[in-house]
Design an enzyme around this catalytic site. Sequence first.
Site, PDB file in Angstrom:
ATOM      1  N   ARG A 105      23.698  29.034 -37.005  1.00  0.00           N
ATOM      2  CA  ARG A 105      24.990  29.045 -36.323  1.00  0.00           C
ATOM      3  C   ARG A 105      26.141  28.911 -37.296  1.00  0.00           C
ATOM      4  O   ARG A 105      26.049  28.216 -38.306  1.00  0.00           O
ATOM      5  CB  ARG A 105      25.043  27.902 -35.317  1.00  0.00           C
ATOM      6  N   CYS A 107      30.424  28.072 -36.847  1.00  0.00           N
ATOM      7  CA  CYS A 107      31.433  27.647 -35.878  1.00  0.00           C
ATOM      8  C   CYS A 107      32.782  27.628 -36.581  1.00  0.00           C
ATOM      9  O   CYS A 107      32.932  27.016 -37.640  1.00  0.00           O
ATOM     10  CB  CYS A 107      31.098  26.274 -35.320  1.00  0.00           C
TER      11      CYS A 107
END
Length: 127
Positions: A105, A107
């Site tokens: 991920r 972000c």
Amino acid sequence: MSDIKVISTENAPAAIGPYVQGKIVNGLLFASGQIPLVPATGAMVEGGIAEQARQALSNVKALVEAAGSDLSKVIKTTCFLKDINDFAAFNAVYAEFFNAPAPARSCVGGIDLPKGALCEIEVIAAV
């Protein structure tokens, strides 16, 4: 060149611009970013970051399932937050959708998002 299949579902919001909800290429789904729009109405879900994250992730789930896959096969997510101070609250909801081992991920925070959304999430998943 490989076959490219366009993914479209009424269970996620229709595209609000010149793009598709997702495409499958070589066994991978590339899903367009999902903001917290309610598919049936096209309106932003009411509430703060938790409610908006839950709706955006529900939209992601609908796209992944429309491609014939599930959230356990999500390889990578990219998450965008209007306010990076929402990071912890966003993570709490995110953890409801992704079990260990979670996807890779990124972000990014502090950016304006379409329609004033507090978050947007895009994924790459195996199908």
